[in-house]
Design a protein around this motif. Structure first.
Motif, PDB file in Angstrom:
ATOM      1  N   TYR A 176       4.359 -12.220 -12.478  1.00  6.28           N
ATOM      2  CA  TYR A 176       5.138 -11.831 -11.293  1.00  6.28           C
ATOM      3  C   TYR A 176       6.424 -11.113 -11.689  1.00  6.28           C
ATOM      4  O   TYR A 176       6.854 -10.186 -11.018  1.00  6.28           O
ATOM      5  CB  TYR A 176       5.425 -13.047 -10.418  1.00  6.28           C
ATOM      6  CG  TYR A 176       4.229 -13.431  -9.566  1.00  6.28           C
ATOM      7  CD1 TYR A 176       2.992 -12.815  -9.738  1.00  6.28           C
ATOM      8  CD2 TYR A 176       4.314 -14.405  -8.576  1.00  6.28           C
ATOM      9  CE1 TYR A 176       1.894 -13.154  -8.980  1.00  6.28           C
ATOM     10  CE2 TYR A 176       3.215 -14.750  -7.802  1.00  6.28           C
ATOM     11  CZ  TYR A 176       2.007 -14.114  -8.020  1.00  6.28           C
ATOM     12  OH  TYR A 176       0.914 -14.453  -7.256  1.00  6.28           O
ATOM     13  N   GLY A 181       0.827  -1.202   0.000  1.00  5.91           N
ATOM     14  CA  GLY A 181       0.000   0.000   0.000  1.00  5.91           C
ATOM     15  C   GLY A 181       0.862   1.254   0.000  1.00  5.91           C
ATOM     16  O   GLY A 181       0.696   2.153  -0.837  1.00  5.91           O
ATOM     17  N   THR A 230       5.811 -10.025  -1.487  1.00  3.38           N
ATOM     18  CA  THR A 230       5.327 -11.198  -0.733  1.00  3.38           C
ATOM     19  C   THR A 230       4.940 -12.374  -1.630  1.00  3.38           C
ATOM     20  O   THR A 230       5.043 -13.525  -1.210  1.00  3.38           O
ATOM     21  CB  THR A 230       4.103 -10.816   0.115  1.00  3.38           C
ATOM     22  OG1 THR A 230       3.217 -10.034  -0.680  1.00  3.38           O
ATOM     23  CG2 THR A 230       4.487 -10.054   1.358  1.00  3.38           C
ATOM     24  N   ASP A 245      -4.062  -4.253   4.429  1.00  3.95           N
ATOM     25  CA  ASP A 245      -4.410  -5.302   5.398  1.00  3.95           C
ATOM     26  C   ASP A 245      -4.774  -4.771   6.782  1.00  3.95           C
ATOM     27  O   ASP A 245      -5.299  -5.520   7.603  1.00  3.95           O
ATOM     28  CB  ASP A 245      -3.227  -6.279   5.549  1.00  3.95           C
ATOM     29  CG  ASP A 245      -3.083  -7.198   4.357  1.00  3.95           C
ATOM     30  OD1 ASP A 245      -3.794  -6.979   3.360  1.00  3.95           O
ATOM     31  OD2 ASP A 245      -2.262  -8.131   4.413  1.00  3.95           O
TER      32      ASP A 245
HETATM   33  P1  FAD Z   1       2.366  -4.954   4.037  1.00  2.50           P
HETATM   34  O1  FAD Z   1       2.697  -5.135   2.596  1.00  2.50           O
HETATM   35  O2  FAD Z   1       2.364  -6.087   4.940  1.00  2.50           O
HETATM   36  O3  FAD Z   1       3.184  -3.736   4.582  1.00  2.50           O
HETATM   37  C1  FAD Z   1       3.119  -3.312   5.915  1.00  2.50           C
HETATM   38  C2  FAD Z   1       4.289  -2.390   6.199  1.00  2.50           C
HETATM   39  O4  FAD Z   1       4.093  -1.739   7.443  1.00  2.50           O
HETATM   40  C3  FAD Z   1       5.620  -3.116   6.313  1.00  2.50           C
HETATM   41  O5  FAD Z   1       6.616  -2.361   5.682  1.00  2.50           O
HETATM   42  C4  FAD Z   1       5.859  -3.173   7.806  1.00  2.50           C
HETATM   43  O6  FAD Z   1       7.234  -3.259   8.127  1.00  2.50           O
HETATM   44  C5  FAD Z   1       5.265  -1.840   8.222  1.00  2.50           C
HETATM   45  N1  FAD Z   1       4.878  -1.728   9.638  1.00  2.50           N
HETATM   46  C6  FAD Z   1       4.463  -2.697  10.466  1.00  2.50           C
HETATM   47  N2  FAD Z   1       4.197  -2.188  11.688  1.00  2.50           N
HETATM   48  C7  FAD Z   1       4.455  -0.860  11.624  1.00  2.50           C
HETATM   49  C8  FAD Z   1       4.380   0.217  12.561  1.00  2.50           C
HETATM   50  N3  FAD Z   1       3.987   0.029  13.811  1.00  2.50           N
HETATM   51  N4  FAD Z   1       4.759   1.447  12.150  1.00  2.50           N
HETATM   52  C9  FAD Z   1       5.160   1.664  10.871  1.00  2.50           C
HETATM   53  N5  FAD Z   1       5.231   0.694   9.956  1.00  2.50           N
HETATM   54  C10 FAD Z   1       4.878  -0.558  10.307  1.00  2.50           C
HETATM   55  N6  FAD Z   1      -1.571 -10.823  -2.306  1.00  2.50           N
HETATM   56  C11 FAD Z   1      -1.820 -10.848  -3.639  1.00  2.50           C
HETATM   57  O7  FAD Z   1      -2.635 -10.065  -4.108  1.00  2.50           O
HETATM   58  N7  FAD Z   1      -1.158 -11.718  -4.455  1.00  2.50           N
HETATM   59  C12 FAD Z   1      -0.244 -12.587  -3.992  1.00  2.50           C
HETATM   60  O8  FAD Z   1       0.324 -13.370  -4.746  1.00  2.50           O
HETATM   61  C13 FAD Z   1       0.042 -12.588  -2.591  1.00  2.50           C
HETATM   62  N8  FAD Z   1       0.937 -13.451  -2.081  1.00  2.50           N
HETATM   63  C14 FAD Z   1       1.188 -13.436  -0.734  1.00  2.50           C
HETATM   64  C15 FAD Z   1       2.106 -14.353  -0.230  1.00  2.50           C
HETATM   65  C16 FAD Z   1       2.373 -14.378   1.133  1.00  2.50           C
HETATM   66  C17 FAD Z   1       3.358 -15.359   1.672  1.00  2.50           C
HETATM   67  C18 FAD Z   1       1.726 -13.456   1.999  1.00  2.50           C
HETATM   68  C19 FAD Z   1       2.023 -13.469   3.475  1.00  2.50           C
HETATM   69  C20 FAD Z   1       0.800 -12.559   1.493  1.00  2.50           C
HETATM   70  C21 FAD Z   1       0.526 -12.552   0.126  1.00  2.50           C
HETATM   71  N9  FAD Z   1      -0.403 -11.663  -0.418  1.00  2.50           N
HETATM   72  C22 FAD Z   1      -0.659 -11.667  -1.768  1.00  2.50           C
HETATM   73  C23 FAD Z   1      -1.088 -10.690   0.438  1.00  2.50           C
HETATM   74  C24 FAD Z   1      -0.323  -9.357   0.401  1.00  2.50           C
HETATM   75  O9  FAD Z   1       1.043  -9.534   0.685  1.00  2.50           O
HETATM   76  C25 FAD Z   1      -0.899  -8.377   1.413  1.00  2.50           C
HETATM   77  O10 FAD Z   1      -2.273  -8.241   1.208  1.00  2.50           O
HETATM   78  C26 FAD Z   1      -0.207  -7.033   1.259  1.00  2.50           C
HETATM   79  O11 FAD Z   1       1.139  -7.154   1.692  1.00  2.50           O
HETATM   80  C27 FAD Z   1      -0.907  -5.942   2.066  1.00  2.50           C
HETATM   81  O12 FAD Z   1      -0.234  -4.732   1.868  1.00  2.50           O
HETATM   82  P2  FAD Z   1      -0.091  -3.664   3.043  1.00  2.50           P
HETATM   83  O13 FAD Z   1       0.607  -2.488   2.476  1.00  2.50           O
HETATM   84  O14 FAD Z   1      -1.409  -3.467   3.695  1.00  2.50           O
HETATM   85  O15 FAD Z   1       0.823  -4.383   4.129  1.00  2.50           O
END
Ligand code: FAD
Ligand code: NAI
Length: 489
Positions: free
Chosen positions: A459, A53, A80, A346
């Motif tokens: 990918y 995000g 991921t 998420d």
């Molecule tokens: P994330 O990408 O998890 O990023 C969160 C960020 O916040 C990280 O940098 C973390 O270090 C940081 N953070 C954490 N706590 C704090 C805090 N207190 N203060 C500041 N920063 C913080 N989705 C798909 O659509 N296709 C796929 O093929 C797919 N494969 C996946 C495979 C695996 C193994 C996993 C685990 C997930 C997969 N997903 C996939 C799901 C996808 O990775 C998540 O939905 C996505 O990462 C969500 O994005 P995000 O930015 O919300 O969170």
């Protein structure tokens, strides 16, 4: 003549590719110098996170409009989707990460980055508290003021409080999880060599249990079966008949987000590759007596998401937040009960699945929204004549005023998710794909080698940078030529 022409065209394409590659590498290593930071005339946009995000916002937002500050406990973006491949060594871990500073240094204006965790948000004082622990136990704590705040902190792995899972299991969420799994697998294999072991204990050492039949669990089970069949059986021939992979799923079916046809395909493929799927089997407890994790059974836990402590605390402190799964946001991703705070991915609770696809589309939407807000802010008196110069309006008021003023065109349109489809690798060089074709208004279901080829191409193109793409491509070639590395590093 035709041959000569073909040769010239071929040489032209090679020269253009080399030139393109060269320019990309030069740009990668030589970002432009940046303007001084901060500019007191601009608002401060604080972004928490460096995942799907956050990086999507950062790519889209115009850094000349704000003083942008990014805070994340890890200083890299993790792709991921290929994490299960790094746990078995098909792809190197560094190939799928991209330092966040790379992205920031390529923005037109300076962006500040702190490798730290946000521990608290004060919505009234409009500040965030960030913390960083050093290896010698020291702690840095700092307050940062914001005008707009974005929470993109993702989620933690859900354990449902099952006892023993934190101590005995391995998660599949972060890079260090994948590294832990790999080391654990190799250590178990080396332990299984001791000749005085009884056959039952030996079998347990090489019995891999994956909990959760969502895409994470299924992809890892597929990768694990590949590792066993392509590499481990030949490097450890004395264990060849003992290897086994079991996948446990509490619900009646695995991969609920895929069509029933592809679920059946995957189940039959797993049966052929000796992956034992046990549906309607919920893991309740993990102890040293339990069959599933007894002593050293490598167990991988892929049981879904739960909110991080920062988000959990926010939900508990706000009356407007009533869903324990994540932050409730409106159509512009503004957090209910927190003016000028936005959330995506998420850490939110929306109608969409917690996927990278959703988070990155939300990020691009928010980036554009901030660009519009930023330019409106400078021309605030022109947005609505009733606003006095210097009067502060929060983002919600600005959005609704601008939309009121331009009712026919609407400056700000609510977020709309466009689902492109779902893709997953299921092992044995086969993948499954449910793809949406918008112009045909139809869904295509594909499986097998063709879907595998599509999975790899998709990918590869989605990877963050040319460096990532080159590394992953070379890793795939390396694995097919030399196999996976089996050192217990
Ligand atoms: P994330 O990408 O998890 O990023 C969160 C960020 O916040 C990280 O940098 C973390 O270090 C940081 N953070 C954490 N706590 C704090 C805090 N207190 N203060 C500041 N920063 C913080 N989705 C798909 O659509 N296709 C796929 O093929 C797919 N494969 C996946 C495979 C695996 C193994 C996993 C685990 C997930 C997969 N997903 C996939 C799901 C996808 O990775 C998540 O939905 C996505 O990462 C969500 O994005 P995000 O930015 O919300 O969170
Ligand atoms: P998930 O929530 O999709 O699946 C977790 C599974 O674990 C569920 O089926 C649940 O019933 C099961 N489970 C939970 N507790 C259990 C227990 N005690 N015993 C047995 N089974 C139990 O989680 P996952 O797979 O980690 O995915 C998270 C998100 O990431 C999802 O939205 C998914 O779509 C996305 N993702 C997408 C991928 C892709 O598109 N290729 C790959 C990986 C993840």
């Amino acid at each position: 003549n035709r041959w000569k022409l073909a040769k010239r065209v071929g040489l032209g394409i090679v020269a253009a590719s080399v030139f393109f590659y060269g320019v990309s590498i030069y740009n990668f290593r030589h970002p432009d110098p940046k303007q001084p930071f901060p500019d007191p005339s601009k608002k401060t946009l604080v972004i928490l996170g460096a995942g799907w995000g956050a990086t999507s916002i950062l790519r889209t937002v115009d850094s000349s409009l704000y003083n942008v500050v990014v805070v994340s406990p890890r200083n890299y973006f993790l792709f991921t989707s290929l994490l299960p491949s790094t746990a078995t060594g098909s792809v190197h871990s560094r190939s799928i990460v991209q330092p966040i500073r790379y992205l920031l240094r390529h923005k037109s204006h300076f962006v500040r980055f702190y490798e730290a965790e946000c521990s608290d948000i004060d919505k009234d004082g409009k500040t965030v508290e960030i913390r960083r622990k050093t290896s010698d136990g020291q702690e840095f704590v700092q307050q940062i003021n914001y005008d707009y705040l974005v929470c993109s902190v993702g989620a933690e792995t859900q354990t449902f409080g099952i006892p023993g899972i934190e101590e005995h299991g391995c998660f599949m969420k972060e890079m260090w999880d994948a590294q832990k799994i790999r080391t654990r697998i190799m250590k178990c294999l080396e332990q299984a060599q001791f000749k005085d072991l009884d056959p039952e204990t030996r079998r347990r050492y090489v019995h891999f249990v994956v909990v959760g039949g969502g895409p994470t669990g299924m992809e890892f089970a597929g990768e694990m079966a590949d590792f066993i069949n392509a590499d481990l059986k030949s490097w450890y021939p004395e264990l060849a008949n003992d290897f086994s992979v079991t996948l446990i799923e509490a619900l009646p079916s695995v991969l609920p987000m895929f069509s029933s046809k592809l679920r059946e395909y995957t189940k039959s493929l797993f049966a052929k590759t000796n992956i034992n799927i046990r549906t309607q089997t919920a893991l309740k407890k993990v102890t040293s007596d339990s069959i599933i994790v007894e002593v050293t059974d490598p167990e991988v836990w892929a049981g879904g998401n739960r909110p991080r402590p920062l988000i959990k605390n926010l939900i508990e402190s706000l009356n407007e937040q009533t869903n324990r799964r994540g932050l409730i946001v409106d159509d512009y991703m503004q957090v209910n009960g927190m003016p000028d705070v936005f959330a995506l991915g998420d850490c939110t609770s929306t109608a969409y699945a917690p996927t990278a696809q959703v988070a990155s589309q939300q990020g691009a939407f928010l980036g554009q929204l901030f660009n519009k807000l930023g330019s409106l802010d400078f021309e605030k008196p022109r947005v609505d004549r009733h606003i006095a110069i210097g009067e502060e309006l929060d983002s919600a008021a600005l959005i609704s005023l601008a939309n009121e003023k331009h009712a026919s065109t609407k400056v700000f349109r609510p977020f709309k998710y466009s689902h492109q489809g779902s893709l997953a690798y299921v092992g044995h060089e086969k993948a499954i794909a449910d793809l949406n074709v918008p112009f045909l208004d139809k869904q295509i279901h594909a499986s097998g080698y063709l879907a595998f080829f599509f999975w790899r191409s998709a990918y590869l193109s989605e990877l963050y940078s040319l460096r990532n793409r080159t590394n992953v491509l070379l890793d795939w070639i390396r694995t097919s030529l030399f196999g996976r590395d089996i050192s217990s590093l």
